[in-house]
Structure formats: structure tokens, C-alpha cells
Design an enzyme around this catalytic site. Structure first.
Site, PDB file in Angstrom:
ATOM      1  N   HIS A  87      38.711  43.533  40.559  1.00 13.18           N
ATOM      2  CA  HIS A  87      37.271  43.401  40.791  1.00 13.18           C
ATOM      3  C   HIS A  87      36.434  43.847  39.593  1.00 13.18           C
ATOM      4  O   HIS A  87      35.210  43.643  39.586  1.00 13.18           O
ATOM      5  CB  HIS A  87      36.864  44.187  42.038  1.00 13.18           C
ATOM      6  CG  HIS A  87      35.961  43.409  42.952  1.00 13.18           C
ATOM      7  ND1 HIS A  87      34.980  42.569  42.494  1.00 13.18           N
ATOM      8  CD2 HIS A  87      35.894  43.332  44.302  1.00 13.18           C
ATOM      9  CE1 HIS A  87      34.335  42.023  43.509  1.00 13.18           C
ATOM     10  NE2 HIS A  87      34.875  42.470  44.623  1.00 13.18           N
TER      11      HIS A  87
ATOM     12  N   ASP B 147      34.813  38.332  40.583  1.00 16.97           N
ATOM     13  CA  ASP B 147      34.074  38.523  41.829  1.00 16.97           C
ATOM     14  C   ASP B 147      34.488  37.449  42.836  1.00 16.97           C
ATOM     15  O   ASP B 147      35.141  36.452  42.495  1.00 16.97           O
ATOM     16  CB  ASP B 147      32.568  38.460  41.574  1.00 16.97           C
ATOM     17  CG  ASP B 147      32.098  39.592  40.676  1.00 16.97           C
ATOM     18  OD1 ASP B 147      32.559  40.737  40.882  1.00 16.97           O
ATOM     19  OD2 ASP B 147      31.284  39.338  39.765  1.00 16.97           O
TER      20      ASP B 147
END
Length: 446
Positions: A416, A420
Site C-alpha cells: 500500500h 492503491d
């Protein structure tokens, strides 16, 4: 007669150390150039160290079980030639070069250099391998009070592990151990230039578990320890997120089943489903190059080449060899590479170069019946895709009718920091669309 040094070679990209698992020669043995000297195990591959010279083995400096950094001395060999002197004594050979040259590649001057651990002085760094120095500093062990079981009394990681397991750790006073970051392996490559404090996963601490009659204690192999360290590092450094899509591959199943017999006859090996999935993945990686990226501390490296790592399991280990330039290959070319790499793993012939350069990993968990998984990212890559088992399920079609279809789940774990949900969702949708449209009419194997 000249005496030459044999050092630990670099056996793979970002590999900084290797463990001598077995010596294949002994002092006095005569060897030719390129003859194997020792079997070495790294976190990426098992390999043999070839001799760089023809001659007679003079001294084995490293013992079996010793872990040494790339470039560190492992043995001496007497060669036929003029010049050169006798090899120094084993103890002095370990003191002849400082730890800065014996351990790891240099760190950029822009990074924050860490100071050595308080309980390991500079002289000690010359006598012990970087892995031993690091392990001693992590646990506060005074190496001057440790007797080694290795070659010429050399202290090995096994010696330190026995001390740690016993709970009786010899220390200098009661000072707490200070993490020796400077002795930890730090890659100088662009894809692993994260700050020094992020370079090493937390050390795996021994766990005390009560045993009962009938319990079986299985020693942890070196490769299993390496896998454990890599998995801990990935989970520790990369914030994992996970997403999944289900794909109707009925048309693909029919297509593959209709051509697999002719393919086996013509090519001599099986056409599995995996090459079709890899082909769809690489085409989608070209559409969404952000997925083909790596975290590098102060920047994200978006890789130009698309090199697919594939997970290949043995009875006791997991390897991730690489299909180079997979986007330039046909389904047949990918199938051939998959077979060749899998054969190398299972016959213990995997070379260091076979493990280099991976940018994205495809994990075929469906081969053993899994229908859903949460794979751990193959660090420093940004994502890994698990292809689950193809199963027949009743599905509500667009016309409202229920039909039995061949369905598969695609599970994506992502870093992350780099990616995304939006781009990953679009990437998976692209892979799904490509797989669902694969038919004999619009998909060529060649």
C-alpha cells in the site's frame, strides 16, 4: 607455487551472504578450474561454488554451517605458478581486513550511518563473520567468551544459537544489546535503497514451547530459516492490502482442453493453464505499469522490463525463479519457461541468474486445490497475484438463467506504499476481461 584466495561469490541479485552447507573438497585435494568446491545456500538459491583456479586445496577457512558475506574468504588454494606466498594462519587471515570490506556493499553517504554495537569492538569485527557479529550484537553476546566449533575454532551462528537457546548469555556487564545496523546486509541496487533502519527484518527470536511425550522436534533447515526471514521482512516493511475478483474461464478451459493433446504431441510437454494466466497478467501490466513497480524509500521505481517470478514448491521449500521479458513471449514460450524453471527447481539445478530481476509474482495456488489465499508479497516487488483452483459452480447469467461455469478466483496482495485500490482494481478488471475473452478464435498459442 602461489597461494590464491577463494571468496564467497554473489549467487543472485541482492544476495549479500551465503551459508556453507557442505564442503565437497578437503585440504590436500587437487582440483581443476571450475570444479565445485562447496555447496552454498542463500535465501534465494542453492548452488555450488566453483574453483577459480587449478591447484591443491591448502586450507578451508570457513566451516560447514558458517554464513559469510559476498567477497569474504572461504578457503585457500595452492596453484602452479610463480610469485605469491604462503597463506597466513587462519586466525590472522580473519584479522587482515576490516569489517567494512569483509561484510557488505557501501551505503550511500546520504543515508544515516549507524554506529557499531557497543559490545563488539573493531578487532572483533575482523575475526568474526558479519552474520556472527550481527547475531551477537542483537542478543548482547560477548564473543570473547564463546568457544567456536567451526574450522580453526571459528564461531558459527550455530554456536550462538545454542547459547541463545540455553538462556545463559555471556555479556560484558549488564548493558542491553544495541542493534548493529552497520553489519546488516544493505543492497546497493536502486531497487532496495530504503533507509538503513528498514533494511533488515526483525530477528527471529527463539520460542519456548512445552513439549509432551510423542511430540516430534524437527530442526529448521537453512532454507526454511531464509524463507522465514524473507516473509517476516515483507510483512514487517510492506503494509499489505488484499483484493480479489472471480473470473469465468469457461471459454478458456474449453480452448485449452481442445488443444492440449496436439500441443503435447508437437512440443513434448504439457500445456497447463498457468501460461494463459501469465499471458493475461503481462498484457495488463503493460496497460497498468504502476503495478510493475518497487518501493525504494524516497522514490518508487517503475520497472521497464516485465519479468514474472513464479512460485515453485518442493517438499520442504519454496523458490521463485523468473521468466525474463515475459511480455515478449507467446503462450508457448511462457509454457516452455515455466516447465524448464520448474524442472531446475526439482532437480536442484537452479542457478543464481534464474532468480534475478523479478518485477511481479504469479503464484499458482490452484495447483493444490486452494480456492482463496492471501499471498505475502515477494519483496521488494509491489504486488503478487495468486491464481486459485478452477472449479465448476452454478452462476446466474446476464439473462437470469443459471448455468454451470468454470470459475476461478484471482487474489492480489499489494504494497500500500506503492499501490492503491483504484489502480489495482482496474488492473484486476483488465486481467479478468482478457481471461474471459480467451477463445480459439482470438488467442494464439504461438
Amino acid at each position: 607455487m602461489a597461494t590464491e584466495k577463494i571468496t564467497m561469490p554473489q549467487l543472485g541479485e541482492s544476495v549479500t551472504e551465503g551459508t556453507i552447507s557442505k564442503w565437497l573438497v578437503q585440504p590436500g585435494d587437487t582440483v581443476k578450474k571450475y570444479d565445485p568446491l562447496a555447496e552454498v545456500m542463500t535465501d534465494k538459491v542453492n548452488a555450488e561454488v566453483p574453483s577459480s583456479f587449478s591447484g591443491t586445496i591448502k586450507e578451508l577457512v570457513a566451516g560447514e554451517g558458517d554464513t559469510l558475506s559476498v567477497g569474504e574468504l572461504i578457503c585457500y588454494i595452492d596453484t602452479e605458478g610463480e610469485g605469491g606466498g604462503s597463506a597466513p594462519e587462519a586466525s590472522s587471515s580473519k584479522e587482515e581486513k576490516p569489517a567494512e570490506t569483509a561484510s557488505t556493499p557501501s551505503v550511500s553517504s546520504s543515508s544515516n550511518a549507524a554506529k557499531p554495537a557497543a559490545n563488539v569492538d573493531r578487532a572483533a569485527r575482523g575475526r568474526f563473520s558479519p552474520a556472527v557479529v550481527r547475531m551477537a550484537s542483537e542478543h548482547g553476546i560477548d564473543l570473547d567468551q564463546v568457544e567456536g566449533s567451526g574450522q580453526s575454532g571459528r564461531i558459527t551462528r550455530k554456536d550462538l544459537q545454542k547459547i541463545i537457546d540455553s538462556g545463559q548469555i555471556p555479556t560484558k556487564g549488564n548493558k542491553p544489546a544495541i542493534e548493529d545496523v552497520s553489519a546488516a546486509p544493505v543492497s546497493s541496487s536502486s531497487q532496495e535503497t530504503a533507509p538503513a533502519q528498514q533494511q533488515s527484518a526483525p530477528a527471529l527470536k527463539p520460542v519456548t514451547i512445552d513439549t509432551m511425550p510423542g511430540d516430534i522436534e524437527i530442526p529448521v533447515s537453512g532454507i526454511r530459516k531464509a524463507i522465514a526471514q524473507n516473509m517476516v521482512r515483507s510483512k514487517h516493511e510492506a503494509p499489505h492490502a488484499w483484493t480479489m475478483v472471480e473470473v469465468d474461464v469457461t471459454n478458456l478451459v474449453e480452448y485449452r482442453n481442445s488443444v492440449k493433446g496436439d500441443f503435447k504431441t508437437k512440443e513434448g510437454y504439457n500445456l497447463t493453464f498457468l501460461p494463459f494466466f501469465i499471458k493475461a497478467v503481462v498484457e495488463s501490466l503493460k496497460e497498468f505499469p504502476q503495478i510493475n513497480s518497487m518501493w525504494a524509500g524516497d522514490k518508487i521505481i517503475q520497472k521497464k522490463d516485465i519479468n514474472i517470478s513464479i512460485a515453485v514448491a518442493t517438499d520442504d521449500a519454496l523458490y521463485v525463479p523468473v521468466i525474463k521479458h515475459a511480455d515478449e513471449k507467446s503462450i508457448k514460450g511462457i509454457a516452455r519457461d515455466v516447465k524448464e524453471l520448474a524442472d531446475k527447481v526439482r532437480t536442484n539445478k537452479l542457478a543464481g541468474d534464474d532468480m534475478k530481476g523479478g518485477t511481479f509474482t504469479v503464484n499458482n495456488t490452484g495447483s493444490f486445490g486452494s480456492v482463496m489465499s492471501t499471498p505475502i508479497i515477494n519483496y521488494p516487488q509491489a504486488a503478487i497475484l495468486s491464481v486459485e483452483s478452477i472449479v465448476k459452480r452454478p452462476v446466474v447469467m446476464n439473462n437470469g438463467m443459471i448455468a454451470v461455469r468454470d470459475m476461478v478466483n484471482l487474489c492480489l496482495s499489494l504494497d500500500h506504499r506503492v499501490l492503491d485500490g483504484l489502480v489495482c482494481g482496474r488492473f484486476l478488471a483488465s486481467v479478468k476481461a482478457r481471461l474471459e475473452s480467451m477463445t480459439k478464435e482470438n488467442t494464439s498459442i504461438y
